[in-house]
Design a protein around this motif. Structure first.
Motif, PDB file in Angstrom:
ATOM      1  N   GLU A   6       1.018  -1.454  -0.111  1.00 48.06           N
ATOM      2  CA  GLU A   6      -0.146  -0.168  -0.284  1.00 48.06           C
ATOM      3  C   GLU A   6       0.455   0.699  -0.102  1.00 48.06           C
ATOM      4  O   GLU A   6       1.935   1.024   1.008  1.00 48.06           O
ATOM      5  CB  GLU A   6      -0.824   0.316   0.758  1.00 48.06           C
ATOM      6  CG  GLU A   6      -1.879   1.178   1.318  1.00 48.06           C
ATOM      7  CD  GLU A   6      -3.000   0.985   2.250  1.00 48.06           C
ATOM      8  OE1 GLU A   6      -3.494   1.963   2.282  1.00 48.06           O
ATOM      9  OE2 GLU A   6      -3.152   0.293   2.981  1.00 48.06           O
ATOM     10  N   ARG A  98     -10.229  -3.186   4.322  1.00 49.56           N
ATOM     11  CA  ARG A  98     -10.067  -1.053   4.298  1.00 49.56           C
ATOM     12  C   ARG A  98     -11.148  -0.464   3.635  1.00 49.56           C
ATOM     13  O   ARG A  98     -11.251   0.405   4.288  1.00 49.56           O
ATOM     14  CB  ARG A  98      -9.222  -1.106   2.443  1.00 49.56           C
ATOM     15  CG  ARG A  98      -7.092  -1.114   3.110  1.00 49.56           C
ATOM     16  CD  ARG A  98      -6.573  -0.966   2.448  1.00 49.56           C
ATOM     17  NE  ARG A  98      -6.456  -1.905   0.908  1.00 49.56           N
ATOM     18  CZ  ARG A  98      -5.791  -1.391  -0.161  1.00 49.56           C
ATOM     19  NH1 ARG A  98      -4.720  -1.043   0.240  1.00 49.56           N
ATOM     20  NH2 ARG A  98      -5.558  -2.792  -0.858  1.00 49.56           N
ATOM     21  N   GLN A 130       2.552  -1.970  13.455  1.00 47.19           N
ATOM     22  CA  GLN A 130       1.232  -1.746  12.938  1.00 47.19           C
ATOM     23  C   GLN A 130       0.961  -0.797  12.761  1.00 47.19           C
ATOM     24  O   GLN A 130       1.847   0.951  13.914  1.00 47.19           O
ATOM     25  CB  GLN A 130       0.213  -2.080  14.107  1.00 47.19           C
ATOM     26  CG  GLN A 130      -1.504  -1.804  13.881  1.00 47.19           C
ATOM     27  CD  GLN A 130      -1.861  -1.498  15.094  1.00 47.19           C
ATOM     28  OE1 GLN A 130      -2.645  -2.636  14.995  1.00 47.19           O
ATOM     29  NE2 GLN A 130      -2.910  -0.852  15.859  1.00 47.19           N
ATOM     30  N   SER A 177      -6.882   4.078   8.927  1.00 47.84           N
ATOM     31  CA  SER A 177      -6.625   2.931   7.619  1.00 47.84           C
ATOM     32  C   SER A 177      -5.105   2.761   8.301  1.00 47.84           C
ATOM     33  O   SER A 177      -3.967   2.994   8.905  1.00 47.84           O
ATOM     34  CB  SER A 177      -5.873   3.566   6.339  1.00 47.84           C
ATOM     35  OG  SER A 177      -7.036   4.333   5.576  1.00 47.84           O
ATOM     36  N   ARG A 179      -2.208  -0.538   8.529  1.00 44.48           N
ATOM     37  CA  ARG A 179      -1.158  -1.741   7.801  1.00 44.48           C
ATOM     38  C   ARG A 179      -0.702  -2.506   8.614  1.00 44.48           C
ATOM     39  O   ARG A 179       0.763  -1.779  10.104  1.00 44.48           O
ATOM     40  CB  ARG A 179      -0.212  -0.656   7.121  1.00 44.48           C
ATOM     41  CG  ARG A 179       0.928  -1.731   6.269  1.00 44.48           C
ATOM     42  CD  ARG A 179       0.451  -2.041   4.816  1.00 44.48           C
ATOM     43  NE  ARG A 179       1.748  -2.641   3.565  1.00 44.48           N
ATOM     44  CZ  ARG A 179       2.541  -1.784   3.691  1.00 44.48           C
ATOM     45  NH1 ARG A 179       2.961  -0.733   3.857  1.00 44.48           N
ATOM     46  NH2 ARG A 179       3.360  -2.810   2.529  1.00 44.48           N
ATOM     47  N   SER A 194      -3.427  -4.950   5.529  1.00 45.50           N
ATOM     48  CA  SER A 194      -4.195  -3.675   5.655  1.00 45.50           C
ATOM     49  C   SER A 194      -5.444  -3.686   5.526  1.00 45.50           C
ATOM     50  O   SER A 194      -5.956  -4.389   5.691  1.00 45.50           O
ATOM     51  CB  SER A 194      -4.194  -2.823   4.613  1.00 45.50           C
ATOM     52  OG  SER A 194      -2.701  -2.685   4.009  1.00 45.50           O
TER      53      SER A 194
END
Length: 203
Positions: A6, A98, A130, A177, A179, A194
């Protein structure tokens, strides 16, 4: 589990912190670990904790080194005690994570828990990293030690430190958001995915 990177989260943000002066040890196979000095009591205890030499323990042929089953946000106030993501879904369903954020009640105490299996080798120095972004800006980064684990038929569970969810109108106004990555001291990435969560007045 591994997805295309991403672009909003740089790899260096997901790199584990290196301990000063630490050098990752030489990787050994299960057989090599099993043959290490059996007279060393502390080593014997460590090997036993990884299931080395225990009856019925051992690798599953052709099994992935690590399989992630789920990620949960655990809180005593959540319905059923946790909200969870099934990480064994297909690629399309995982991509949809997501767009379908988990809902977290504002101001609650919660902790991240992962459930995973180790199939074909000893994995040492595993870490969970994270990175959380809002509107493209990093607002939180979490790095937790998972530890070292040997092959085992039953899944492992690892709970991380508690966090407090933000509260207020600003916290509720957007989606976070995330990841996530499972990585070891050598920089080997075992899982990378994600997902998203949003803060609300209730679960």
């Amino acid at each position: 589990m591994s997805h295309a990177q991403e672009p909003s989260v740089a790899d260096d943000e997901l790199a584990p912190t290196q301990t000063a002066g630490y050098k990752p040890g030489e990787k050994k196979t299960l057989d090599e670990y099993a043959q290490l000095d059996a007279e060393d009591e502390s080593l014997a205890r460590w090997k036993a904790s990884l299931g080395i030499g225990a009856s019925g323990a051992g690798p599953t042929p052709n099994a992935p080194k690590l399989t992630l089953h789920s990620l949960s946000l655990v809180s005593p106030t959540a319905p059923g005690g946790a909200v969870s993501i099934n990480l064994e879904q297909g690629k399309e369903q995982l991509e949809a994570l997501r767009k379908n954020p988990l809902v977290v009640k504002e101001g609650v105490e919660y902790n991240v828990k992962i459930r995973f299996s180790v199939g074909s080798d000893i994995l040492s120095g595993l870490k969970y990293v994270q990175v959380v972004k809002r509107a493209g800006v990093t607002v939180d980064r979490m790095e937790e030690m998972i530890g070292s684990y040997g092959p085992k038929a039953e899944p492992y569970e690892k709970n991380f430190a508690s966090n407090e969810a933000p509260s207020g109108m600003l916290a509720r106004s957007g989606t976070n958001s995330v990841r996530s990555r499972v990585i070891d001291d050598d920089g080997t990435v075992y899982a990378d995915w994600s997902w998203a969560f949003k803060i609300a007045k209730d679960w």
